[in-house]
Design a protein around this motif. Structure first.
Motif, PDB file in Angstrom:
ATOM      1  N   ALA A  68       0.851  -1.188   0.000  1.00  9.11           N
ATOM      2  CA  ALA A  68       0.000   0.000   0.000  1.00  9.11           C
ATOM      3  C   ALA A  68       0.888   1.240   0.000  1.00  9.11           C
ATOM      4  CB  ALA A  68      -0.898  -0.006   1.236  1.00  9.11           C
ATOM      5  N   VAL A  69       0.425   2.318  -0.609  1.00  9.09           N
ATOM      6  CA  VAL A  69       1.233   3.537  -0.663  1.00  9.09           C
ATOM      7  C   VAL A  69       0.826   4.552   0.410  1.00  9.09           C
ATOM      8  CG1 VAL A  69       1.823   3.289  -3.093  1.00  9.09           C
ATOM      9  CG2 VAL A  69      -0.235   4.549  -2.448  1.00  9.09           C
ATOM     10  N   ALA A  70      -0.134   4.203   1.235  1.00  9.54           N
ATOM     11  CA  ALA A  70      -0.530   5.070   2.347  1.00  9.54           C
ATOM     12  C   ALA A  70      -1.018   4.192   3.490  1.00  9.54           C
ATOM     13  CB  ALA A  70      -1.620   6.040   1.919  1.00  9.54           C
ATOM     14  N   GLY A  71      -0.806   4.673   4.702  1.00  8.92           N
ATOM     15  CA  GLY A  71      -1.238   3.909   5.869  1.00  8.92           C
ATOM     16  C   GLY A  71      -0.730   4.535   7.143  1.00  8.92           C
ATOM     17  N   PRO A  77       8.815   1.256  21.665  1.00 14.75           N
ATOM     18  CA  PRO A  77       9.996   0.858  22.419  1.00 14.75           C
ATOM     19  C   PRO A  77       9.612   0.487  23.854  1.00 14.75           C
ATOM     20  CG  PRO A  77       9.883   3.236  22.323  1.00 14.75           C
ATOM     21  CD  PRO A  77       8.685   2.701  21.567  1.00 14.75           C
ATOM     22  N   SER A  78      10.325  -0.467  24.415  1.00 13.24           N
ATOM     23  CA  SER A  78      10.094  -0.831  25.814  1.00 13.24           C
ATOM     24  C   SER A  78      11.424  -1.177  26.470  1.00 13.24           C
ATOM     25  CB  SER A  78       9.125  -2.007  25.920  1.00 13.24           C
ATOM     26  OG  SER A  78       9.631  -3.135  25.257  1.00 13.24           O
ATOM     27  N   THR A  79      11.457  -0.991  27.782  1.00 14.15           N
ATOM     28  CA  THR A  79      12.657  -1.304  28.546  1.00 14.15           C
ATOM     29  C   THR A  79      12.453  -2.614  29.290  1.00 14.15           C
ATOM     30  OG1 THR A  79      11.894  -0.113  30.490  1.00 14.15           O
ATOM     31  CG2 THR A  79      13.194   1.143  28.885  1.00 14.15           C
ATOM     32  N   ARG A  80      13.526  -3.223  29.702  1.00 14.93           N
ATOM     33  CA  ARG A  80      13.444  -4.490  30.432  1.00 14.93           C
ATOM     34  C   ARG A  80      12.765  -4.328  31.795  1.00 14.93           C
ATOM     35  NH1 ARG A  80      15.025  -8.385  27.268  1.00 14.93           N
ATOM     36  NH2 ARG A  80      16.776  -7.982  25.909  1.00 14.93           N
ATOM     37  N   ASP A  81      12.773  -3.112  32.349  1.00 12.58           N
ATOM     38  CA  ASP A  81      12.131  -2.904  33.651  1.00 12.58           C
ATOM     39  C   ASP A  81      10.660  -2.496  33.534  1.00 12.58           C
ATOM     40  OD1 ASP A  81      12.435  -0.324  32.749  1.00 12.58           O
ATOM     41  OD2 ASP A  81      13.527   0.391  34.496  1.00 12.58           O
ATOM     42  N   GLY A  82      10.082  -2.600  32.338  1.00 13.04           N
ATOM     43  CA  GLY A  82       8.648  -2.385  32.178  1.00 13.04           C
ATOM     44  C   GLY A  82       8.225  -1.065  31.575  1.00 13.04           C
ATOM     45  N   GLY A  83       9.142  -0.153  31.299  1.00 18.14           N
ATOM     46  CA  GLY A  83       8.774   1.103  30.663  1.00 18.14           C
ATOM     47  C   GLY A  83       8.381   0.880  29.212  1.00 18.14           C
ATOM     48  N   VAL A  84       7.361   1.575  28.759  1.00 15.59           N
ATOM     49  CA  VAL A  84       6.920   1.442  27.374  1.00 15.59           C
ATOM     50  C   VAL A  84       6.419   2.790  26.865  1.00 15.59           C
ATOM     51  CG1 VAL A  84       4.542   0.775  27.909  1.00 15.59           C
ATOM     52  CG2 VAL A  84       5.576   0.015  25.769  1.00 15.59           C
ATOM     53  N   ALA A  85       6.611   3.021  25.580  1.00 15.47           N
ATOM     54  CA  ALA A  85       6.123   4.230  24.921  1.00 15.47           C
ATOM     55  C   ALA A  85       5.703   3.830  23.516  1.00 15.47           C
ATOM     56  CB  ALA A  85       7.216   5.302  24.869  1.00 15.47           C
ATOM     57  N   TRP A  86       4.934   4.669  22.853  1.00 15.37           N
ATOM     58  CA  TRP A  86       4.614   4.407  21.459  1.00 15.37           C
ATOM     59  C   TRP A  86       4.307   5.715  20.767  1.00 15.37           C
ATOM     60  CZ3 TRP A  86       1.610   2.806  25.510  1.00 15.37           C
ATOM     61  CH2 TRP A  86       0.383   3.432  25.659  1.00 15.37           C
ATOM     62  N   GLN A  87       4.432   5.691  19.458  1.00 17.74           N
ATOM     63  CA  GLN A  87       4.130   6.856  18.629  1.00 17.74           C
ATOM     64  C   GLN A  87       3.607   6.344  17.305  1.00 17.74           C
ATOM     65  OE1 GLN A  87       4.437  10.263  19.316  1.00 17.74           O
ATOM     66  NE2 GLN A  87       3.373  10.503  17.368  1.00 17.74           N
ATOM     67  N   THR A  88       2.606   7.024  16.777  1.00 19.91           N
ATOM     68  CA  THR A  88       2.082   6.671  15.458  1.00 19.91           C
ATOM     69  C   THR A  88       2.079   7.898  14.550  1.00 19.91           C
ATOM     70  OG1 THR A  88      -0.219   7.128  16.100  1.00 19.91           O
ATOM     71  CG2 THR A  88       0.573   4.855  16.376  1.00 19.91           C
ATOM     72  N   TRP A  89       2.220   7.650  13.287  1.00 25.86           N
ATOM     73  CA  TRP A  89       2.164   8.688  12.260  1.00 25.86           C
ATOM     74  C   TRP A  89       1.385   8.154  11.073  1.00 25.86           C
ATOM     75  CZ3 TRP A  89       6.711   6.908  14.414  1.00 25.86           C
ATOM     76  CH2 TRP A  89       7.471   7.817  15.163  1.00 25.86           C
ATOM     77  N   SER A  90       0.725   9.048  10.347  1.00 24.66           N
ATOM     78  CA  SER A  90       0.253   8.701   9.009  1.00 24.66           C
ATOM     79  C   SER A  90       1.476   8.680   8.123  1.00 24.66           C
ATOM     80  CB  SER A  90      -0.724   9.766   8.494  1.00 24.66           C
ATOM     81  OG  SER A  90      -1.884   9.790   9.281  1.00 24.66           O
ATOM     82  N   ILE A  91       1.493   7.772   7.159  1.00 19.13           N
ATOM     83  CA  ILE A  91       2.633   7.669   6.264  1.00 19.13           C
ATOM     84  C   ILE A  91       2.130   7.437   4.851  1.00 19.13           C
ATOM     85  CG2 ILE A  91       2.917   5.197   6.726  1.00 19.13           C
ATOM     86  CD1 ILE A  91       5.953   5.621   6.349  1.00 19.13           C
ATOM     87  N   ARG A  92       2.826   8.051   3.894  1.00 24.01           N
ATOM     88  CA  ARG A  92       2.501   7.798   2.487  1.00 24.01           C
ATOM     89  C   ARG A  92       3.766   7.848   1.661  1.00 24.01           C
ATOM     90  NH1 ARG A  92       1.884  12.831  -0.380  1.00 24.01           N
ATOM     91  NH2 ARG A  92       1.734  14.507   1.144  1.00 24.01           N
ATOM     92  N   ALA A  93       3.722   7.141   0.560  1.00 27.45           N
ATOM     93  CA  ALA A  93       4.873   7.079  -0.347  1.00 27.45           C
ATOM     94  C   ALA A  93       4.524   7.815  -1.636  1.00 27.45           C
ATOM     95  CB  ALA A  93       5.225   5.630  -0.650  1.00 27.45           C
ATOM     96  N   GLU A  94       5.480   8.569  -2.137  1.00 24.80           N
ATOM     97  CA  GLU A  94       5.302   9.286  -3.417  1.00 24.80           C
ATOM     98  C   GLU A  94       6.380   8.863  -4.374  1.00 24.80           C
ATOM     99  OE1 GLU A  94       5.390  13.444  -2.490  1.00 24.80           O
ATOM    100  OE2 GLU A  94       3.273  13.422  -1.986  1.00 24.80           O
TER     101      GLU A  94
END
Length: 94
Positions: A68-71, A77-94
């Motif tokens: 797909a060219v868009a999505g 990322p997470s740490t061994r001691d239980g920390g977690v974070a996340w980030q999302t972006w729209s992405i497209r290819a031209e």
């Protein structure tokens, strides 16, 4: 990919893009990277892509003819001691 910007209110594992959309060149590999430690776990996910090394802090995104060219693009990322974070972006290819 546009430059990544550190924000103090977020996990030091994750730097977020100032843009909500990332535009990549459909004809070349795009380097994706976050500043995770050697013991941290990382998962890259995308509905617009072929990802190599999706479980490392540095990966390459390539758009194959059947992809797909868009999505959406996400990194978790997470740490061994239980920390977690996340980030999302729209992405497209031209």
């Amino acid at each position: 990919m546009r430059g990544l910007i550190a924000t103090p209110r977020q996990s030091p594992l994750l730097r977020t893009s100032a843009a909500s959309e990332i535009v990549v060149d459909a004809s070349s590999k795009t380097l994706l990277s976050i500043p995770a430690g050697d013991d941290d776990r990382v998962a890259w996910l995308s509905s617009c892509r072929t990802l190599t090394d999706f479980d490392l802090k540095t990966t390459f995104l390539t758009i194959e003819p059947e992809d797909a060219v868009a999505g959406m693009l996400a990194v978790v990322p997470s740490t061994r001691d239980g920390g977690v974070a996340w980030q999302t972006w729209s992405i497209r290819a031209e």
